[in-house]
Scaffold this active site. Structure first.
Site, mmCIF file in Angstrom:
data_model
loop_
_atom_site.group_PDB
_atom_site.id
_atom_site.type_symbol
_atom_site.label_atom_id
_atom_site.label_comp_id
_atom_site.label_asym_id
_atom_site.label_seq_id
_atom_site.Cartn_x
_atom_site.Cartn_y
_atom_site.Cartn_z
ATOM 1 N N HIS A 245 17.468 50.886 18.744
ATOM 2 C CA HIS A 245 16.655 50.982 19.967
ATOM 3 C C HIS A 245 17.213 52.057 20.896
ATOM 4 C CE1 HIS A 245 15.523 46.910 18.507
ATOM 5 N NE2 HIS A 245 14.329 47.294 18.939
ATOM 6 N N PHE A 247 17.084 56.603 21.998
ATOM 7 C CA PHE A 247 16.111 57.596 22.456
ATOM 8 C C PHE A 247 15.260 58.125 21.310
ATOM 9 C CE2 PHE A 247 14.993 62.027 23.716
ATOM 10 C CZ PHE A 247 14.158 61.701 24.778
ATOM 11 N N HIS A 285 9.309 51.809 26.864
ATOM 12 C CA HIS A 285 9.186 50.430 26.381
ATOM 13 C C HIS A 285 10.504 49.771 25.986
ATOM 14 C CE1 HIS A 285 9.696 51.988 22.306
ATOM 15 N NE2 HIS A 285 9.754 50.746 21.885
ATOM 16 N N ASP A 286 11.566 50.532 25.722
ATOM 17 C CA ASP A 286 12.852 49.931 25.341
ATOM 18 C C ASP A 286 14.005 50.462 26.209
ATOM 19 O OD1 ASP A 286 12.501 47.953 23.417
ATOM 20 O OD2 ASP A 286 12.265 49.408 21.791
ATOM 21 N N ASP A 395 4.970 50.721 18.103
ATOM 22 C CA ASP A 395 6.346 50.224 18.193
ATOM 23 C C ASP A 395 6.937 49.906 16.828
ATOM 24 O OD1 ASP A 395 8.708 49.364 19.377
ATOM 25 O OD2 ASP A 395 7.965 47.334 19.711
ATOM 26 N N GLN A 446 11.916 43.810 4.214
ATOM 27 C CA GLN A 446 10.717 44.612 4.411
ATOM 28 C C GLN A 446 9.469 43.961 3.843
ATOM 29 O OE1 GLN A 446 12.041 46.424 6.907
ATOM 30 N NE2 GLN A 446 10.460 47.827 6.263
#
Length: 577
Positions: A245, A247, A285-286, A395, A446
């Protein structure tokens, strides 16, 4: 050491370079920069015959005149020389514009820029006083016990960007912020296949700036370029150096949101202001994510959980940081919006960012599905849910990207999960099975996530926007097939090793001692585990190359390894547009 000869072309011009493998990287880059007649601030990209970007370094693979690399200047710095050729003095124009801006601000009663700079200096001093790193020589670091429930362990506070790192990125960004991106790069930026691993932090800030320019937000919402640049840098500063999480994740989510905007023509579909909300929400958002999820915040009774009463503590924190940044005059993108428009923007941004809390996933998705058959773009409630779904798709959209782009992100996410579960074990907190390094594999993590979370979400949006089927939904289906095949291959390899160990034990052969350690019921050796600590994600898995070929429909070329997620070494290949 022998020299290598590299053949390449610039447009229609054929060139070749000669250097040794022990040459410094900067010297090699200078060779190609000179060949392209590029300036020191221009951005160069080198492509192989398959159209993949390769790293310009001393390790560049030698080729022949028939397999020439292609060198392009993808962004050019416009200086005074170009202006002189066009017949005017750029410095005089800049000076006149600067004086005019100052006069407008003073006459209109607004705060001059020098005050913003002073405020920034004061804030830097305040941050330093609030920190403790400068007191380390006094031995004043406070230690927290592993079982502490009220504070994060102190070592978790080391993920903040250093002043030196921030200064270096800011200076680079200011140097490249005037670069003119080529049409090819601008078009590539609109595609879901965009490869984030090829761009440094300052370059990603430049690309984010370009999004606002190409969407014409600068004009439509009267956003001043210095304000946009200040905002992007403040955002960069507030993303921490955590595995996932960070940049780069912020950029990827925003780039996917930007790509969906162009594919679905969202500006015409729902409106410019709504798209502005989604782009800025994606960027924010994060913000200040600590690398530990909401479950940890609540179970560890952290300050964030106490502040927000266990209700989406991280997402509420991201919103708070976003509006703290936007509350600074020199960073306020919405400074020229009407009061009514700003109220809408604030409410919508909060709604979008809070929607990224995965604990709310099923409620939001099921509500949206009910509205799809009779969806009304003039209905505010419908549009609000549509915006939430769009940012949720962006996201978690890594699996919609090519394998060489998406797979390193899985390694980043698992590393962040493992970091959290290790701490949870130390502190005696509950550990989620999908975050436990001793239980999870890449394929198992996954398959379930794609089948039960990602694909239903993407298909719901695709039912309303059919144009997304080809670009992001079909790649996700192929990803599910790929990881399902990987899981089967791992299970087959595990059974094979267990049978071999059983036979060796029964026969009392030379490997019997080893077999006792890895008996029929034991876990197979780590080299068959896709979450091996330092090796590649599929080491020991039979035919892993064929699995990639099955997913993509062609052989995927990669010029590097998953180490590239940290930005070091040669980066993965990317299909150039």
């Amino acid at each position: 050491m022998a020299s290598k000869v590299i053949y390449f072309k610039i447009g229609d011009r054929l060139e070749q370079a000669e250097f040794r493998s022990d040459f410094p990287s900067e010297d090699v880059k200078d060779i190609f920069r000179a060949a392209a007649e590029a300036g020191p601030l221009d951005i160069l990209k080198l492509y192989n015959t398959r159209g993949n970007i390769v790293n310009i370094s001393p390790k560049l693979e030698e080729n022949s005149s028939e397999t020439r690399y292609r060198l392009e200047v993808v962004a050019t710095y416009c200086d005074g020389k170009l202006a002189e050729e066009l017949g005017f003095d750029i410095k005089t124009v800049e000076s006149r514009v600067e004086n005019l801006e100052k006069k407008v601000k003073v006459d209109s009663g607004e705060t001059p820029e020098v005050v913003y700079e002073l405020r920034q200096k004061v804030e830097n001093v305040r941050n330093k006083l609030e920190g403790v790193e400068h007191l380390s020589w006094l031995g004043l670091f406070k230690e927290f016990s592993a079982g502490s429930q009220n504070h994060l362990p102190f070592f978790k506070r080391k993920f903040k960007k250093t002043d030196h790192e921030q200064k270096r990125v800011w200076e680079t960004f200011k140097q490249v912020s005037h670069l003119q991106l080529t049409d090819d790069v601008r078009e590539y930026l609109r595609q879901p296949v965009f490869d984030n691993w090829q761009w440094e932090d300052a370059e990603m800030m430049l690309l984010l700036q370009q999004m606002f320019i190409d969407l014409d937000f600068i004009t439509k919402f009267n956003i001043e370029m210095p304000v946009l640049q200040n905002f992007l840098f403040e955002v960069y500063k507030h993303y921490n150096n955590v595995p996932f999480h960070n940049f780069k994740h912020c950029f990827c989510v925003t780039q996917m949101m930007y790509g969906i905007t162009w594919i679905a023509n969202l500006c015409d579909l729902i409106g410019d202001l709504e798209v502005l909300v989604m782009i800025v929400s994606a960027i924010c958002h994060d913000l200040d994510h600590p690398g530990y999820n909401n479950a940890y915040q609540v179970n560890a009774r952290t300050e964030l959980a106490l502040r927000y009463n266990d209700i989406s503590p991280l997402e509420n924190h991201h919103c708070s940081i976003a509006f703290q940044i936007l509350g600074k005059q020199h960073c306020n993108l919405f400074n020229n919006l009407s009061a009514e428009d700003f109220k809408f923007v604030r409410e919508s941004m909060i709604t979008c960012i809070l929607a990224t809390d995965m604990s709310k996933h099923n409620v939001i998705l099921n509500s949206f599905k009910l509205k799809v058959p009779e969806f009304d773009y003039k209905n505010k409630e419908h549009v609000s849910e549509f915006m939430m779904i769009c940012i949720k798709v962006a996201d978690i959209s890594n699996e919609a990207r090519p394998m060489d782009v998406s797979e390193p992100w899985i390694d980043c996410l698992l590393q962040e999960f493992f970091n959290q579960s290790d701490v949870e074990k130390l502190e005696g907190l509950p550990v989620a099975p999908f975050m436990d390094r001793e239980k999870v594999t890449k394929s198992s993590s996954q398959v379930g996530f794609i089948r039960f979370v990602l694909l239903p979400l993407f298909e719901a949006l695709g039912a309303l926007i059919p144009a997304l089927e080809e670009h992001i939904i079909e790649p996700v289906r192929k990803g599910l097939e790929y990881y399902t095949s990987m899981g089967k291959a791992l299970e087959e390899e595990k059974r094979k090793r267990e049978n071999e160990a059983k036979k060796a034990l029964e026969n009392g052969g030379p490997d019997s001692n080893k077999s006792k350690q890895n008996g029929p019921g034991s876990r197979p050796p780590l080299e068959t585990d896709p979450i091996n600590n330092n090796d590649g994600p599929t080491k020991g898995v039979p035919n892993s190359a064929s699995l990639k070929e099955k997913r993509t429909g062609k052989t995927v070329s990669a010029v590097g390894s998953n180490k590239n997620k940290s930005g070091d070494g040669v980066k993965p290949g990317v299909k150039a547009k």
